[in-house]
Design a protein around this motif. Structure first.
Motif, PDB file in Angstrom:
ATOM      1  N   THR A   2       0.724  -1.179   0.077  1.00 48.21           N
ATOM      2  CA  THR A   2      -0.165  -0.079  -0.148  1.00 48.21           C
ATOM      3  C   THR A   2       0.840   1.335   0.065  1.00 48.21           C
ATOM      4  N   ALA A   3       2.067   1.130   0.425  1.00 49.04           N
ATOM      5  CA  ALA A   3       2.862   2.317   0.707  1.00 49.04           C
ATOM      6  C   ALA A   3       4.450   1.885   0.512  1.00 49.04           C
ATOM      7  N   PRO A   4       4.720   1.531  -0.915  1.00 50.45           N
ATOM      8  CA  PRO A   4       6.053   1.115  -1.083  1.00 50.45           C
ATOM      9  C   PRO A   4       7.285   2.005  -1.028  1.00 50.45           C
ATOM     10  N   PHE A   5       6.826   3.371  -0.494  1.00 49.43           N
ATOM     11  CA  PHE A   5       8.042   4.217  -0.527  1.00 49.43           C
ATOM     12  C   PHE A   5       8.522   4.434   1.130  1.00 49.43           C
ATOM     13  N   LYS A   6       7.884   3.725   1.360  1.00 51.80           N
ATOM     14  CA  LYS A   6       8.136   3.764   3.362  1.00 51.80           C
ATOM     15  C   LYS A   6       9.781   3.380   3.629  1.00 51.80           C
ATOM     16  N   PRO A   7      10.383   3.897   4.308  1.00 50.31           N
ATOM     17  CA  PRO A   7      11.708   3.596   4.584  1.00 50.31           C
ATOM     18  C   PRO A   7      11.941   2.079   5.069  1.00 50.31           C
ATOM     19  N   GLU A   8      11.252   1.548   5.624  1.00 45.39           N
ATOM     20  CA  GLU A   8      11.088   0.297   6.017  1.00 45.39           C
ATOM     21  C   GLU A   8      11.122  -0.852   4.859  1.00 45.39           C
ATOM     22  N   CYS A   9      10.349  -0.386   3.861  1.00 43.67           N
ATOM     23  CA  CYS A   9      10.052  -1.028   2.572  1.00 43.67           C
ATOM     24  C   CYS A   9      11.257  -0.935   1.728  1.00 43.67           C
ATOM     25  N   GLN A  10      12.063  -0.108   1.909  1.00 47.21           N
ATOM     26  CA  GLN A  10      13.264  -0.280   0.920  1.00 47.21           C
ATOM     27  C   GLN A  10      14.542  -0.797   1.472  1.00 47.21           C
ATOM     28  N   THR A  11      14.275  -2.218   1.348  1.00 46.89           N
ATOM     29  CA  THR A  11      15.385  -2.983   1.606  1.00 46.89           C
ATOM     30  C   THR A  11      16.396  -3.422   0.383  1.00 46.89           C
ATOM     31  N   SER A  12      17.629  -3.447   0.964  1.00 43.07           N
ATOM     32  CA  SER A  12      18.652  -3.968   0.075  1.00 43.07           C
ATOM     33  C   SER A  12      18.874  -5.479   0.093  1.00 43.07           C
ATOM     34  N   VAL A  13      19.232  -6.060  -1.100  1.00 41.40           N
ATOM     35  CA  VAL A  13      19.455  -7.353  -1.295  1.00 41.40           C
ATOM     36  C   VAL A  13      20.715  -7.641  -1.405  1.00 41.40           C
ATOM     37  N   PRO A  14      21.473  -8.308  -0.596  1.00 45.85           N
ATOM     38  CA  PRO A  14      22.888  -8.704  -0.667  1.00 45.85           C
ATOM     39  C   PRO A  14      23.301  -9.356  -1.990  1.00 45.85           C
TER      40      PRO A  14
END
Length: 69
Positions: free
Chosen positions: A28-40
């Motif tokens: 619903t809110a993809p630009f929240k900081p906790e949704c921006q995860t990096s994949v190693p």
């Protein structure tokens, strides 16, 4: 033993539900900081080496059990 297995199932279900809630929140809110995860990233050589090491351990355990039988 049943209590331990029920506790494990309960913990797994809780983790799964928690992940589902976080995932639905990120939809619903993809630009929240906790949704921006990096994949190693892992290189092909490192991945192949990890698979070879795992296969070696599995074969070693299998061979030891075969000789013990």
């Amino acid at each position: 033993m049943k209590v331990l297995s029920l506790a494990g199932i309960s913990a797994a279900a809780y983790g799964l539900m928690n992940s589902a809630v976080l995932a639905s929140d990120c939809i619903t809110a993809p630009f929240k900081p906790e949704c921006q995860t990096s994949v190693p990233e892992i290189s092909a050589m490192e991945g192949t080496a990890a698979l070879v090491a795992l296969a070696a351990v599995v074969l070693l355990v299998w061979e030891r059990r075969r000789r013990a039988a």
